[in-house]
Scaffold this motif. Sequence first.
Motif, PDB file in Angstrom:
ATOM      1  N   GLY A 134       6.797 -20.969  12.355  1.00 25.82           N
ATOM      2  CA  GLY A 134       6.406 -20.438  13.653  1.00 25.82           C
ATOM      3  C   GLY A 134       6.913 -19.020  13.866  1.00 25.82           C
ATOM      4  N   LEU A 135       6.865 -18.598  15.118  1.00 27.26           N
ATOM      5  CA  LEU A 135       7.266 -17.245  15.489  1.00 27.26           C
ATOM      6  C   LEU A 135       8.781 -17.098  15.437  1.00 27.26           C
ATOM      7  CD1 LEU A 135       6.425 -14.472  16.676  1.00 27.26           C
ATOM      8  CD2 LEU A 135       6.671 -15.508  18.921  1.00 27.26           C
ATOM      9  N   THR A 136       9.250 -16.005  14.830  1.00 28.96           N
ATOM     10  CA  THR A 136      10.670 -15.713  14.698  1.00 28.96           C
ATOM     11  C   THR A 136      10.880 -14.238  15.000  1.00 28.96           C
ATOM     12  OG1 THR A 136      10.785 -17.332  12.911  1.00 28.96           O
ATOM     13  CG2 THR A 136      12.636 -15.867  13.119  1.00 28.96           C
ATOM     14  N   SER A 137      12.017 -13.922  15.569  1.00 34.61           N
ATOM     15  CA  SER A 137      12.344 -12.510  15.797  1.00 34.61           C
ATOM     16  C   SER A 137      13.076 -11.964  14.582  1.00 34.61           C
ATOM     17  CB  SER A 137      13.212 -12.361  17.044  1.00 34.61           C
ATOM     18  OG  SER A 137      14.464 -12.962  16.827  1.00 34.61           O
ATOM     19  N   ILE A 138      13.230 -10.654  14.543  1.00 32.41           N
ATOM     20  CA  ILE A 138      13.941 -10.018  13.434  1.00 32.41           C
ATOM     21  C   ILE A 138      15.388 -10.516  13.386  1.00 32.41           C
ATOM     22  CG2 ILE A 138      14.786  -7.798  12.558  1.00 32.41           C
ATOM     23  CD1 ILE A 138      11.893  -8.015  12.054  1.00 32.41           C
ATOM     24  N   ALA A 139      16.007 -10.736  14.540  1.00 34.98           N
ATOM     25  CA  ALA A 139      17.393 -11.197  14.584  1.00 34.98           C
ATOM     26  C   ALA A 139      17.539 -12.599  13.988  1.00 34.98           C
ATOM     27  CB  ALA A 139      17.899 -11.183  16.025  1.00 34.98           C
ATOM     28  N   ARG A 181      18.709 -15.800   9.449  1.00 34.16           N
ATOM     29  CA  ARG A 181      19.117 -17.211   9.381  1.00 34.16           C
ATOM     30  C   ARG A 181      18.037 -18.067   8.721  1.00 34.16           C
ATOM     31  NH1 ARG A 181      21.452 -15.760  14.376  1.00 34.16           N
ATOM     32  NH2 ARG A 181      19.586 -16.307  15.506  1.00 34.16           N
ATOM     33  N   TRP A 182      16.784 -17.803   9.071  1.00 33.85           N
ATOM     34  CA  TRP A 182      15.695 -18.566   8.471  1.00 33.85           C
ATOM     35  C   TRP A 182      15.630 -18.306   6.966  1.00 33.85           C
ATOM     36  CZ3 TRP A 182      11.100 -17.415   5.904  1.00 33.85           C
ATOM     37  CH2 TRP A 182      10.230 -18.489   5.743  1.00 33.85           C
ATOM     38  N   LEU A 201       9.762 -13.510  -1.795  1.00 35.78           N
ATOM     39  CA  LEU A 201       9.207 -13.388  -0.447  1.00 35.78           C
ATOM     40  C   LEU A 201       8.046 -12.416  -0.453  1.00 35.78           C
ATOM     41  CD1 LEU A 201       9.479 -14.035   2.596  1.00 35.78           C
ATOM     42  CD2 LEU A 201      10.975 -12.042   2.740  1.00 35.78           C
ATOM     43  N   LEU A 202       6.906 -12.863   0.039  1.00 32.51           N
ATOM     44  CA  LEU A 202       5.747 -11.999   0.237  1.00 32.51           C
ATOM     45  C   LEU A 202       5.730 -11.600   1.698  1.00 32.51           C
ATOM     46  CD1 LEU A 202       3.040 -10.711  -0.620  1.00 32.51           C
ATOM     47  CD2 LEU A 202       1.957 -12.872  -0.056  1.00 32.51           C
ATOM     48  N   VAL A 203       5.804 -10.299   1.963  1.00 30.01           N
ATOM     49  CA  VAL A 203       5.797  -9.777   3.331  1.00 30.01           C
ATOM     50  C   VAL A 203       4.434  -9.158   3.572  1.00 30.01           C
ATOM     51  CG1 VAL A 203       6.857  -8.183   4.952  1.00 30.01           C
ATOM     52  CG2 VAL A 203       8.261  -9.322   3.238  1.00 30.01           C
ATOM     53  N   ARG A 204       3.677  -9.744   4.496  1.00 32.19           N
ATOM     54  CA  ARG A 204       2.375  -9.204   4.892  1.00 32.19           C
ATOM     55  C   ARG A 204       2.573  -8.392   6.155  1.00 32.19           C
ATOM     56  NH1 ARG A 204      -1.154 -13.627   6.285  1.00 32.19           N
ATOM     57  NH2 ARG A 204      -2.684 -11.985   6.525  1.00 32.19           N
ATOM     58  N   ALA A 205       2.213  -7.143   6.086  1.00 23.29           N
ATOM     59  CA  ALA A 205       2.392  -6.262   7.241  1.00 23.29           C
ATOM     60  C   ALA A 205       1.190  -5.344   7.356  1.00 23.29           C
ATOM     61  CB  ALA A 205       3.663  -5.444   7.083  1.00 23.29           C
ATOM     62  N   GLY A 206       0.771  -5.094   8.583  1.00 24.61           N
ATOM     63  CA  GLY A 206      -0.307  -4.164   8.824  1.00 24.61           C
ATOM     64  C   GLY A 206       0.188  -2.730   8.739  1.00 24.61           C
ATOM     65  N   SER A 207      -0.727  -1.799   8.740  1.00 26.78           N
ATOM     66  CA  SER A 207      -0.359  -0.390   8.608  1.00 26.78           C
ATOM     67  C   SER A 207       0.330   0.153   9.854  1.00 26.78           C
ATOM     68  CB  SER A 207      -1.598   0.448   8.309  1.00 26.78           C
ATOM     69  OG  SER A 207      -2.549   0.297   9.348  1.00 26.78           O
ATOM     70  N   THR A 235       8.310   1.627   9.958  1.00 22.13           N
ATOM     71  CA  THR A 235       9.158   1.522   8.770  1.00 22.13           C
ATOM     72  C   THR A 235      10.501   0.903   9.101  1.00 22.13           C
ATOM     73  OG1 THR A 235       8.068   3.515   7.975  1.00 22.13           O
ATOM     74  CG2 THR A 235      10.025   2.834   6.806  1.00 22.13           C
ATOM     75  N   SER A 236      11.001   1.136  10.312  1.00 18.16           N
ATOM     76  CA  SER A 236      12.290   0.558  10.693  1.00 18.16           C
ATOM     77  C   SER A 236      12.237  -0.967  10.726  1.00 18.16           C
ATOM     78  CB  SER A 236      12.724   1.101  12.055  1.00 18.16           C
ATOM     79  OG  SER A 236      11.778   0.747  13.042  1.00 18.16           O
ATOM     80  N   VAL A 237      11.113  -1.535  11.151  1.00 21.23           N
ATOM     81  CA  VAL A 237      10.954  -2.986  11.166  1.00 21.23           C
ATOM     82  C   VAL A 237      10.899  -3.517   9.732  1.00 21.23           C
ATOM     83  CG1 VAL A 237       9.402  -4.868  11.832  1.00 21.23           C
ATOM     84  CG2 VAL A 237       9.835  -2.997  13.421  1.00 21.23           C
ATOM     85  N   LEU A 238      10.164  -2.826   8.867  1.00 20.65           N
ATOM     86  CA  LEU A 238      10.087  -3.251   7.475  1.00 20.65           C
ATOM     87  C   LEU A 238      11.444  -3.138   6.784  1.00 20.65           C
ATOM     88  CD1 LEU A 238       6.663  -1.692   6.420  1.00 20.65           C
ATOM     89  CD2 LEU A 238       7.161  -4.052   7.029  1.00 20.65           C
ATOM     90  N   ALA A 239      12.220  -2.122   7.141  1.00 17.77           N
ATOM     91  CA  ALA A 239      13.559  -1.973   6.569  1.00 17.77           C
ATOM     92  C   ALA A 239      14.461  -3.120   7.014  1.00 17.77           C
ATOM     93  CB  ALA A 239      14.148  -0.630   6.967  1.00 17.77           C
ATOM     94  N   ASP A 240      14.349  -3.534   8.266  1.00 13.05           N
ATOM     95  CA  ASP A 240      15.147  -4.665   8.750  1.00 13.05           C
ATOM     96  C   ASP A 240      14.766  -5.958   8.026  1.00 13.05           C
ATOM     97  OD1 ASP A 240      16.416  -2.985  10.505  1.00 13.05           O
ATOM     98  OD2 ASP A 240      15.158  -3.539  12.228  1.00 13.05           O
ATOM     99  N   VAL A 241      13.473  -6.163   7.801  1.00 10.99           N
ATOM    100  CA  VAL A 241      13.015  -7.354   7.086  1.00 10.99           C
ATOM    101  C   VAL A 241      13.520  -7.324   5.645  1.00 10.99           C
ATOM    102  CG1 VAL A 241      10.962  -8.530   6.190  1.00 10.99           C
ATOM    103  CG2 VAL A 241      10.991  -7.710   8.538  1.00 10.99           C
ATOM    104  N   ALA A 242      13.438  -6.168   5.001  1.00 14.18           N
ATOM    105  CA  ALA A 242      13.893  -6.054   3.621  1.00 14.18           C
ATOM    106  C   ALA A 242      15.392  -6.278   3.518  1.00 14.18           C
ATOM    107  CB  ALA A 242      13.525  -4.681   3.066  1.00 14.18           C
ATOM    108  N   ALA A 243      16.163  -5.748   4.458  1.00 12.73           N
ATOM    109  CA  ALA A 243      17.616  -5.935   4.426  1.00 12.73           C
ATOM    110  C   ALA A 243      17.979  -7.406   4.596  1.00 12.73           C
ATOM    111  CB  ALA A 243      18.265  -5.099   5.526  1.00 12.73           C
ATOM    112  N   ALA A 244      17.294  -8.106   5.504  1.00 11.29           N
ATOM    113  CA  ALA A 244      17.566  -9.526   5.714  1.00 11.29           C
ATOM    114  C   ALA A 244      17.184 -10.347   4.487  1.00 11.29           C
ATOM    115  CB  ALA A 244      16.815 -10.027   6.948  1.00 11.29           C
TER     116      ALA A 244
END
Length: 151
Positions: A83-88, A92-93, A106-112, A116-125
């Motif tokens: 389901g829906l999860t926040s970056i924070a 944990r997930w 992990l396959l990260v699907r992201a629109g254009s 970049t800051s959101v993608l960096a947070d996802v990559a760091a996690a």
Amino acid sequence: MITRPLDLASRLRPPPRGLDWLFVVNVALVALFFSLFGSRFVLAPGLGVDFRLPGVVGSAASGRATTHVISVISSGQVFTPDGLTSIADLGRWLQSEAGRTRSPRLLVRAGSEVPTSVLADVAAAAVAAGFEMVWAVGEPVTAGGSTAGPR
């Protein structure tokens, strides 16, 4: 008489009159299909029926399947299979999923439009949880989790 010296038109049989109803039924059926299915399904010029992309022998030899897929939208919301999860909460997930899977990818699907800051947070996690990253830029994801775009 000079332009048609053999007068062949007078020796031809007249066209049959018995099948006129078949043409009317045919036109009625075409109109019925257009009204039921619309031109989107009836007319598709230039679209092949059995269209397949050409394959290259050995192209999938180095391909590796991903174990987890997430979708990220520009507001920082992440859609996981749970389901829906926040970056924070994503860290944990990812930690819990990495503990259940051997060599997680992990396959990260992201629109254009995703910053970049959101993608960096996802990559760091993901790296902190032990995932190997695979990026994919696809169609934007709507709030309902489905992809937006033409259907």
